[in-house]
Every structure is written in C-alpha cells, then in structure tokens.
Design an enzyme around this catalytic site. Sequence first.
Site, PDB file in Angstrom:
ATOM      1  N   GLU A   9       0.816  -1.232   0.000  1.00 52.16           N
ATOM      2  CA  GLU A   9       0.000   0.000   0.000  1.00 52.16           C
ATOM      3  C   GLU A   9       0.845   1.277   0.000  1.00 52.16           C
ATOM      4  OE1 GLU A   9      -2.619  -0.467   3.367  1.00 52.16           O
ATOM      5  OE2 GLU A   9      -3.533  -2.276   2.565  1.00 52.16           O
TER       6      GLU A   9
ATOM      7  N   GLU B  56      -6.692  -9.882  -1.403  1.00 53.53           N
ATOM      8  CA  GLU B  56      -7.449  -9.694  -0.139  1.00 53.53           C
ATOM      9  C   GLU B  56      -8.946  -9.524  -0.402  1.00 53.53           C
ATOM     10  OE1 GLU B  56      -5.803  -6.596   2.333  1.00 53.53           O
ATOM     11  OE2 GLU B  56      -3.734  -7.145   1.869  1.00 53.53           O
TER      12      GLU B  56
HETATM   13  O1  G3I Z   1      -2.949  -8.883  18.688  1.00 48.38           O
HETATM   14  C1  G3I Z   1      -3.397  -7.733  19.413  1.00 48.38           C
HETATM   15  C2  G3I Z   1      -3.869  -8.120  20.743  1.00 48.38           C
HETATM   16  O2  G3I Z   1      -2.778  -8.629  21.474  1.00 48.38           O
HETATM   17  C3  G3I Z   1      -4.503  -6.908  21.444  1.00 48.38           C
HETATM   18  O3  G3I Z   1      -5.043  -7.290  22.647  1.00 48.38           O
HETATM   19  C4  G3I Z   1      -5.603  -6.290  20.563  1.00 48.38           C
HETATM   20  C5  G3I Z   1      -6.184  -5.033  21.190  1.00 48.38           C
HETATM   21  O4  G3I Z   1      -6.630  -4.135  20.199  1.00 48.38           O
HETATM   22  O5  G3I Z   1      -5.038  -5.965  19.343  1.00 48.38           O
HETATM   23  C6  G3I Z   1      -4.526  -7.078  18.639  1.00 48.38           C
HETATM   24  O6  G3I Z   1      -3.993  -6.685  17.437  1.00 48.38           O
HETATM   25  C7  G3I Z   1      -4.917  -6.330  16.420  1.00 48.38           C
HETATM   26  C8  G3I Z   1      -4.705  -7.279  15.247  1.00 48.38           C
HETATM   27  O7  G3I Z   1      -5.500  -6.858  14.149  1.00 48.38           O
HETATM   28  C9  G3I Z   1      -5.049  -8.700  15.593  1.00 48.38           C
HETATM   29  O8  G3I Z   1      -6.399  -8.812  15.928  1.00 48.38           O
HETATM   30  C10 G3I Z   1      -4.644  -4.895  16.019  1.00 48.38           C
HETATM   31  O9  G3I Z   1      -4.998  -4.022  17.067  1.00 48.38           O
HETATM   32  C11 G3I Z   1      -5.416  -4.543  14.768  1.00 48.38           C
HETATM   33  O10 G3I Z   1      -4.995  -3.271  14.296  1.00 48.38           O
HETATM   34  C12 G3I Z   1      -5.143  -5.572  13.694  1.00 48.38           C
HETATM   35  O11 G3I Z   1      -5.924  -5.248  12.555  1.00 48.38           O
HETATM   36  C13 G3I Z   1      -5.484  -5.814  11.350  1.00 48.38           C
HETATM   37  C14 G3I Z   1      -5.102  -4.686  10.372  1.00 48.38           C
HETATM   38  O12 G3I Z   1      -4.793  -5.244   9.094  1.00 48.38           O
HETATM   39  C15 G3I Z   1      -3.861  -3.918  10.868  1.00 48.38           C
HETATM   40  O13 G3I Z   1      -2.730  -4.750  10.894  1.00 48.38           O
HETATM   41  C16 G3I Z   1      -6.627  -6.637  10.770  1.00 48.38           C
HETATM   42  O14 G3I Z   1      -6.859  -7.778  11.611  1.00 48.38           O
HETATM   43  C17 G3I Z   1      -6.267  -7.127   9.371  1.00 48.38           C
HETATM   44  O15 G3I Z   1      -7.380  -7.764   8.771  1.00 48.38           O
HETATM   45  C18 G3I Z   1      -5.876  -5.933   8.511  1.00 48.38           C
HETATM   46  O16 G3I Z   1      -5.477  -6.421   7.236  1.00 48.38           O
HETATM   47  C19 G3I Z   1      -5.135  -5.413   6.275  1.00 48.38           C
HETATM   48  C20 G3I Z   1      -3.974  -5.921   5.454  1.00 48.38           C
HETATM   49  O17 G3I Z   1      -2.905  -6.267   6.308  1.00 48.38           O
HETATM   50  C21 G3I Z   1      -3.543  -4.897   4.417  1.00 48.38           C
HETATM   51  N1  G3I Z   1      -4.655  -4.489   3.599  1.00 48.38           N
HETATM   52  C22 G3I Z   1      -5.860  -4.040   4.295  1.00 48.38           C
HETATM   53  C23 G3I Z   1      -6.298  -5.098   5.309  1.00 48.38           C
HETATM   54  C24 G3I Z   1      -7.548  -4.667   6.023  1.00 48.38           C
HETATM   55  O18 G3I Z   1      -7.279  -3.508   6.780  1.00 48.38           O
END
Ligand code: G3I
Length: 386
Positions: A180, A295
């Site tokens: 991205e 995705e």
């Molecule tokens: O693992 C921690 C956990 O330890 C903690 O307690 C919790 C509290 O908020 O957060 C957890 O981490 C989260 C993680 O997902 C796992 O659930 C993060 O906050 C959260 O930001 C993260 O979101 C992910 C996001 O990318 C950011 O990395 C989404 O699951 C994931 O589906 C999303 O995927 C992205 C692709 O990588 C790139 N393209 C867009 C796509 C959708 O946004």
Amino acid sequence: MHQNWLLTRRRVLWLGLATLTGTGAIARETTDRNQQNQGLDNPERDFKVVGKASLKERAAAKGLIYGAAANYPALSSDPKLAARFVQECAMIVPENELKWPSIRPGPDTFDFTKADWLANFAHTHGMLFRGHNLVWNQALPPWFKDTVNSKNAREVMLKHIKTVVGHYAGKIHSWDVVNEAIWPEYNQPHGLRYSPWLDLLGPDYIDIAFHAAAQADPKALLVYNGDFLEHDRPEDEKRRVATLKLLEGMKSRGTPVQALGMEAHLLGEQKLNPKKLKAFLHDVADLGLKIMITEMDVKDDKLPLNINVRDRTVAGAYEDFLSVVLDQPAVIAVLTWGLSDLNTWYKVWGARADGSPVRPLPLDAQLKRKLGWNALAYAFDHAPKR
Ligand code: G3I
C-alpha cells in the site's frame, strides 16, 4: 472478447430495480460470460454451479490458485474452521502473524511462533504459504518510533527482510514486499503514501526492500501489494496511474518486482468500471508482471438489512469483479481476506449500524457455503484456462 455496452429494455428495468433496492453493484457492464449466465440483465441470476467440487479444485482446473487469509487465534482453536480451510484453499496467507508487531517484539528479537504454526499448517495439508507483508506504513511495533531514525532505518529494514524472508526461504510462494505505498491524496512526490519509511529513507525505500527480498529468497515471487486499485472514483484512477508509473520505474531500474497484488476490498454499494479495470490489468501484464488478487471481500455495511438481498449483492460484486479479472491471463491467484464470516476484519472495521452481523466472505458464520461461494465457484468454472 467483451461485448460492447448493450442497454436493453430488460437492462433498463433491472438498473431501475437495482437502484431502488440498493443492489447497484450488480448493475455493471455486460460480458460474454455474464450473458451465458443471463447475468447482469437478469435479476434472477442464481449463481447455480454444477457439482460439489471445492473452490481450490475449481480454480486448479483453470490453472489458478484459490486461497484465503487465516489467523492463528481462529485457525488454531477451531478444528471445524481449519477443516474448511483445508477443503477449500490451496494457499493461506497469515492475516497478521507476519507483520512487525507479531514477529518483531523488540528491535533485536524475532518471534516466529505463530507464523510458523500457520506455515506448518499449510505445508502439512499440502497448501501453499504466502507472506504478508515486509514493509508497510501501518502495523509498526511500539518500539519503532523511539528506536528507528534516518541513520539506522536502512539497516533495520534490511535486517528484518533478511531474517524474515531468510526464515521461510524456499518454503514460501510469494511475499508482499511493500504494501500500500501509493496514495495520491497525500500529494507526495510520485503519488507515494506518507510512511515512516518514506520519511526516513526517501522514495528509494521501495527498491531497497525488493532487492533485499530477492537476495534473501531468490525463489519467492516478489509482489507489490496495492489497495483501492479496482475502485472507480477519480482518485482511484490517479492511484492506478501512479501505481503503473511505480511499477514501470521499478522494471526499468532492474528492481526485482514480479507481480502486482490487487487487494480487492470491494464495496457492495459501489459500481466497478470494467473497462478501466480491464485496461489497468492489461497495462500491468504488459510490463511482464503477474497479478494476484490478494485480499478480496465485499463490505456489506451499507447494504439493506435483508440477508437475501445482501447475499445476492455480495455474490454479484464477486462475480462481476472476477468475470473481468479472470479474463486477464496474467492473473494467477485469487485470495479472499478470510474464508468465513465468523472471522472477518469487518466485524470490527465494517460493522453495520443496525447491529446485524456482516456477511462479506464465501462461507457464512456457520461455515456453510453461501451465495458468495457460488459466485466464486461460478467465476472459476467460467474462467479461461491458463
Ligand atoms: O494482537 C493484538 C492483541 O494482542 C490486542 O489485545 C488487541 C487489542 O486491540 O489488538 C490485537 O492486534 C490487532 C490485530 O489486528 C489482531 O487482531 C490490532 O490491534 C489490529 O490493528 C489488527 O488489525 C489488522 C489490520 O490489518 C492492521 O494490521 C486486521 O486484523 C487485518 O485484517 C488488517 O489487514 C489489512 C492488510 O494487512 C492490508 N490491507 C488491508 C487489510 C484490512 O485492513
């Protein structure tokens, strides 16, 4: 191959109905394949598929790979979900487990536990494993801000890529090396997205990352993964132009990019523009690049509450997109961002105002195939063979 726009009386009626019911996403330009299905002109489009073969089998019959994003908490704790992944998918990609916060707890430490679990799951079940992602403006660990500066940024990035790519060398299908990177709305040079990497290393950060990945694993397919490349707002056209320029520049400099990843987070309420999409895919293929749909899902928070209407619209969006995309021979794989509505990022990031559970993926929350599954199956069955 595609027929020109044909505004039949039936289509006019259907467009009217689509507008009224909010199913405008289905109202898209007609293709030969859609017509075989009496598709876009037909509100009764039923996405009927023959047989019970899985998505991976239908895709493989056309020389394509079907897979999905999986995450450790869900896959390791739910044997039924795991079994459905094995049944439907020929490839998995960790949703979060290869990102920096998961794999890089500290500047000098790496933790491969969860990512390795997913890699072993894939290999045990004869599935391909792909990597997401190495360099992104988001998902950087808390220590990053205080530790990384313009003096050590290159070294930090190179160490990360060497260690992580090296860890899976020879055992991974592809890597999203840079994720991205284009966002013309930020008005940065070359349409680049604001990122700590851009800030610390300048626009060269992209080439540096690809060279390092190629050195660490000469066999993995190296992908630039882009978002909002399939949408049809003026800013999305700018994004496509900037992305093409980025890829052209990389090719001309000998930077080892081998594929474009197109995320395809489709919006149920939005129309695609098949002509623009087709032209973009063609231009990417002309650069000698492969294309992966990385995705795919369909956001349904703006769609009507009625589940039948919603599922039909989601299925329509899948099929309309894939009918264009799979006509492009450079497309080698299709991955959805999750497999079942039980585990989708939209539960958090795309929740409906009415509280009704979201339904963006091919399987429902009970792991049953739904109309979206049929749409993928139908699209694979009707795709030209690679
Ligand atoms: O693992 C921690 C956990 O330890 C903690 O307690 C919790 C509290 O908020 O957060 C957890 O981490 C989260 C993680 O997902 C796992 O659930 C993060 O906050 C959260 O930001 C993260 O979101 C992910 C996001 O990318 C950011 O990395 C989404 O699951 C994931 O589906 C999303 O995927 C992205 C692709 O990588 C790139 N393209 C867009 C796509 C959708 O946004």
